[in-house]
Design a protein around this motif. Sequence first.
Motif, PDB file in Angstrom:
ATOM      1  N   PHE A 220      -4.525   3.490   3.786  1.00 24.43           N
ATOM      2  CA  PHE A 220      -4.594   2.104   4.250  1.00 24.43           C
ATOM      3  C   PHE A 220      -3.268   1.640   4.852  1.00 24.43           C
ATOM      4  CE2 PHE A 220      -8.487   1.296   1.630  1.00 24.43           C
ATOM      5  CZ  PHE A 220      -9.253   0.773   2.665  1.00 24.43           C
ATOM      6  N   SER A 221      -2.162   2.080   4.240  1.00 25.08           N
ATOM      7  CA  SER A 221      -0.863   1.674   4.792  1.00 25.08           C
ATOM      8  C   SER A 221      -0.672   2.227   6.201  1.00 25.08           C
ATOM      9  CB  SER A 221       0.269   2.153   3.871  1.00 25.08           C
ATOM     10  OG  SER A 221       0.390   3.564   3.905  1.00 25.08           O
ATOM     11  N   VAL A 222      -1.078   3.468   6.439  1.00 27.98           N
ATOM     12  CA  VAL A 222      -0.982   4.057   7.772  1.00 27.98           C
ATOM     13  C   VAL A 222      -1.918   3.334   8.741  1.00 27.98           C
ATOM     14  CG1 VAL A 222      -1.366   6.154   9.112  1.00 27.98           C
ATOM     15  CG2 VAL A 222      -0.278   6.297   6.866  1.00 27.98           C
ATOM     16  N   LEU A 223      -3.124   3.020   8.275  1.00 28.04           N
ATOM     17  CA  LEU A 223      -4.088   2.329   9.133  1.00 28.04           C
ATOM     18  C   LEU A 223      -3.581   0.962   9.557  1.00 28.04           C
ATOM     19  CD1 LEU A 223      -6.927   2.110  10.392  1.00 28.04           C
ATOM     20  CD2 LEU A 223      -7.725   1.237   8.180  1.00 28.04           C
ATOM     21  N   PHE A 224      -3.079   0.183   8.605  1.00 26.88           N
ATOM     22  CA  PHE A 224      -2.565  -1.145   8.943  1.00 26.88           C
ATOM     23  C   PHE A 224      -1.327  -1.066   9.836  1.00 26.88           C
ATOM     24  CE2 PHE A 224      -4.797  -2.739   4.990  1.00 26.88           C
ATOM     25  CZ  PHE A 224      -5.733  -3.465   5.703  1.00 26.88           C
ATOM     26  N   PHE A 225      -0.501  -0.046   9.622  1.00 24.40           N
ATOM     27  CA  PHE A 225       0.681   0.123  10.478  1.00 24.40           C
ATOM     28  C   PHE A 225       0.268   0.385  11.916  1.00 24.40           C
ATOM     29  CE2 PHE A 225       3.731   2.960  12.542  1.00 24.40           C
ATOM     30  CZ  PHE A 225       4.873   2.169  12.499  1.00 24.40           C
TER      31      PHE A 225
ATOM     32  N   PHE B  30       0.824  -1.204   0.000  1.00 21.50           N
ATOM     33  CA  PHE B  30       0.000   0.000   0.000  1.00 21.50           C
ATOM     34  C   PHE B  30       0.863   1.261   0.000  1.00 21.50           C
ATOM     35  CE2 PHE B  30      -3.723  -2.541   1.630  1.00 21.50           C
ATOM     36  CZ  PHE B  30      -4.559  -2.222   0.586  1.00 21.50           C
ATOM     37  N   LEU B  31       1.967   1.224   0.728  1.00 19.50           N
ATOM     38  CA  LEU B  31       2.847   2.394   0.796  1.00 19.50           C
ATOM     39  C   LEU B  31       3.482   2.682  -0.558  1.00 19.50           C
ATOM     40  CD1 LEU B  31       4.132   4.528   2.656  1.00 19.50           C
ATOM     41  CD2 LEU B  31       5.976   2.898   3.097  1.00 19.50           C
ATOM     42  N   VAL B  32       3.960   1.626  -1.239  1.00 16.89           N
ATOM     43  CA  VAL B  32       4.589   1.808  -2.550  1.00 16.89           C
ATOM     44  C   VAL B  32       3.581   2.333  -3.572  1.00 16.89           C
ATOM     45  CG1 VAL B  32       5.635   0.582  -4.491  1.00 16.89           C
ATOM     46  CG2 VAL B  32       6.400   0.115  -2.168  1.00 16.89           C
ATOM     47  N   VAL B  33       2.362   1.747  -3.587  1.00 20.61           N
ATOM     48  CA  VAL B  33       1.327   2.220  -4.515  1.00 20.61           C
ATOM     49  C   VAL B  33       1.018   3.688  -4.273  1.00 20.61           C
ATOM     50  CG1 VAL B  33      -1.097   1.980  -5.169  1.00 20.61           C
ATOM     51  CG2 VAL B  33       0.306  -0.055  -4.849  1.00 20.61           C
TER      52      VAL B  33
ATOM     53  N   LEU C 155      -7.829  11.566 -15.403  1.00 24.62           N
ATOM     54  CA  LEU C 155      -6.687  10.686 -15.164  1.00 24.62           C
ATOM     55  C   LEU C 155      -5.895  11.123 -13.941  1.00 24.62           C
ATOM     56  CD1 LEU C 155      -5.209   8.222 -16.310  1.00 24.62           C
ATOM     57  CD2 LEU C 155      -3.784   9.779 -17.634  1.00 24.62           C
ATOM     58  N   GLY C 156      -5.626  12.422 -13.830  1.00 25.08           N
ATOM     59  CA  GLY C 156      -4.885  12.913 -12.679  1.00 25.08           C
ATOM     60  C   GLY C 156      -5.627  12.695 -11.376  1.00 25.08           C
ATOM     61  N   ILE C 157      -6.927  12.982 -11.374  1.00 25.06           N
ATOM     62  CA  ILE C 157      -7.733  12.796 -10.158  1.00 25.06           C
ATOM     63  C   ILE C 157      -7.798  11.312  -9.789  1.00 25.06           C
ATOM     64  CG2 ILE C 157     -10.070  12.993  -9.225  1.00 25.06           C
ATOM     65  CD1 ILE C 157     -10.370  15.569 -10.826  1.00 25.06           C
ATOM     66  N   ALA C 158      -7.901  10.428 -10.782  1.00 22.02           N
ATOM     67  CA  ALA C 158      -7.961   8.990 -10.509  1.00 22.02           C
ATOM     68  C   ALA C 158      -6.674   8.502  -9.850  1.00 22.02           C
ATOM     69  CB  ALA C 158      -8.220   8.219 -11.802  1.00 22.02           C
ATOM     70  N   TYR C 159      -5.536   8.926 -10.390  1.00 26.37           N
ATOM     71  CA  TYR C 159      -4.264   8.536  -9.788  1.00 26.37           C
ATOM     72  C   TYR C 159      -4.131   9.079  -8.368  1.00 26.37           C
ATOM     73  CZ  TYR C 159      -1.755   6.301 -13.661  1.00 26.37           C
ATOM     74  OH  TYR C 159      -1.337   5.424 -14.623  1.00 26.37           O
ATOM     75  N   LEU C 160      -4.496  10.323  -8.164  1.00 26.67           N
ATOM     76  CA  LEU C 160      -4.396  10.915  -6.832  1.00 26.67           C
ATOM     77  C   LEU C 160      -5.325  10.218  -5.843  1.00 26.67           C
ATOM     78  CD1 LEU C 160      -4.211  14.731  -7.677  1.00 26.67           C
ATOM     79  CD2 LEU C 160      -2.395  13.320  -6.710  1.00 26.67           C
ATOM     80  N   THR C 161      -6.518   9.860  -6.283  1.00 24.40           N
ATOM     81  CA  THR C 161      -7.473   9.188  -5.396  1.00 24.40           C
ATOM     82  C   THR C 161      -6.963   7.815  -4.980  1.00 24.40           C
ATOM     83  OG1 THR C 161      -9.320  10.357  -6.441  1.00 24.40           O
ATOM     84  CG2 THR C 161      -9.840   8.372  -5.188  1.00 24.40           C
ATOM     85  N   VAL C 162      -6.521   7.018  -5.958  1.00 20.62           N
ATOM     86  CA  VAL C 162      -6.021   5.675  -5.637  1.00 20.62           C
ATOM     87  C   VAL C 162      -4.773   5.764  -4.761  1.00 20.62           C
ATOM     88  CG1 VAL C 162      -5.060   3.559  -6.624  1.00 20.62           C
ATOM     89  CG2 VAL C 162      -6.995   4.672  -7.722  1.00 20.62           C
ATOM     90  N   GLY C 163      -3.876   6.685  -5.081  1.00 16.73           N
ATOM     91  CA  GLY C 163      -2.668   6.840  -4.267  1.00 16.73           C
ATOM     92  C   GLY C 163      -2.967   7.269  -2.853  1.00 16.73           C
ATOM     93  N   SER C 164      -3.882   8.212  -2.686  1.00 11.60           N
ATOM     94  CA  SER C 164      -4.232   8.690  -1.345  1.00 11.60           C
ATOM     95  C   SER C 164      -4.893   7.596  -0.515  1.00 11.60           C
ATOM     96  CB  SER C 164      -5.155   9.907  -1.451  1.00 11.60           C
ATOM     97  OG  SER C 164      -4.535  10.955  -2.161  1.00 11.60           O
ATOM     98  N   VAL C 165      -5.807   6.838  -1.136  1.00 10.34           N
ATOM     99  CA  VAL C 165      -6.478   5.747  -0.423  1.00 10.34           C
ATOM    100  C   VAL C 165      -5.468   4.673  -0.016  1.00 10.34           C
ATOM    101  CG1 VAL C 165      -8.161   3.878  -0.655  1.00 10.34           C
ATOM    102  CG2 VAL C 165      -8.716   6.159  -1.489  1.00 10.34           C
ATOM    103  N   SER C 166      -4.548   4.330  -0.919  1.00 12.44           N
ATOM    104  CA  SER C 166      -3.533   3.331  -0.594  1.00 12.44           C
ATOM    105  C   SER C 166      -2.634   3.800   0.545  1.00 12.44           C
ATOM    106  CB  SER C 166      -2.682   3.026  -1.835  1.00 12.44           C
ATOM    107  OG  SER C 166      -3.465   2.489  -2.864  1.00 12.44           O
ATOM    108  N   LEU C 167      -2.257   5.071   0.513  1.00 11.57           N
ATOM    109  CA  LEU C 167      -1.417   5.612   1.584  1.00 11.57           C
ATOM    110  C   LEU C 167      -2.162   5.602   2.915  1.00 11.57           C
ATOM    111  CD1 LEU C 167       1.476   6.673   1.509  1.00 11.57           C
ATOM    112  CD2 LEU C 167       0.562   8.992   1.407  1.00 11.57           C
TER     113      LEU C 167
END
Length: 345
Positions: A314-319, A40-43, A300-312
């Motif tokens: 989740f990585s913080v939440l799981f940590f 999740f952090l890398v994504v 395209l830009g908003i989609a990348y930012l949304t997926v990246g923000s959600v993944s980040l």
Amino acid sequence: MAADGEETKPTKEPKYSKFTQQELPACKPLLTPKWVIAIFLVVGLVFIPIGAVCLAASVSVIEVSQRYDDVCAQGATSADKEASLMQLAGAGSFCNVTLSVPKQMKAPVFVYYELDNFYQNHRRYVKSRSDQQLRGEEAASSSLKDCEPELYVGGDRDKMINPCGLIAWSYFNDTFALAVTETGSSSVALPVNETGIAWATDISKKFGPYNTSNFNSDPAFRGGGAILGPVQDDEHFIVWMRTAALPNFRKLWGRITQTIPAGSTITVTVNNRYNTYRFDGKKKIVLSTTSWLGGKNTFLGIAYLTVGSVSLAFSVLFFVLQWRHPRKLGDVSYLSWNAKANAAS
């Protein structure tokens, strides 16, 4: 079971191989909490910069547009709108629309016309053409059948329409003339290059150098514009024949090869002939620059930012969950309510 007196033939066993016996080496990744957090952090770290770059490229595109079908028909009745248009043998009406340029538009500036509520993606409409005929070849009857009802003039089989079909029949035929007025200067004509707007493969492979016959010749049922000269040379027609996937679309009309300064006013003289009033359609004229990513599109830009923000996130939440409530790998006893109850007693 074999009948009496018959010998049972031995069953032939397949040749042994690791593939048939499913003994090939396999990788079964174990998604431990650390691996989940890392993925999740890398994504997030990869997608967020890509989204920012794409969004910046889209924002850098300068685009101005103006709807003109309503402007050109001010004060006209429904009957006037239909009677003055080429679809009913009219010559159309002229009107002027103005576009204000807020920022400098660097060359090349692309000129588009935009149609709303026009379903070029309808299955019957998309099929209504003959590619053999468009290439200038003698078309088979099976190829021409899809062109109906725009195959013969008034049902007369001696007057075949070429090119036939609903796509060609509804050829867009509004025209535009542009002039620019810079700050403190008088208005001057703004030349538009109307060549090189179609795909090179479409010109060379899909359309032939032949002249039309009986095309939009019946004034009572005229569907759109006429093709000037050989079909292969009319790039506006070739652009129109590449159907759009959505009901709201724009098509390239030409290119302006000079830079337009900020604060300029573009005056577009429109010959309003294409009848969109019958189906409550809208028409616009659009001027736009491009970036390395293409035209203005923030999706395209908003989609990348949304997926990246959600993944980040989740990585913080799981940590945090792993840090506050760690567990040993393979120990699932705590997941059992009964085990918890027994431990508590």
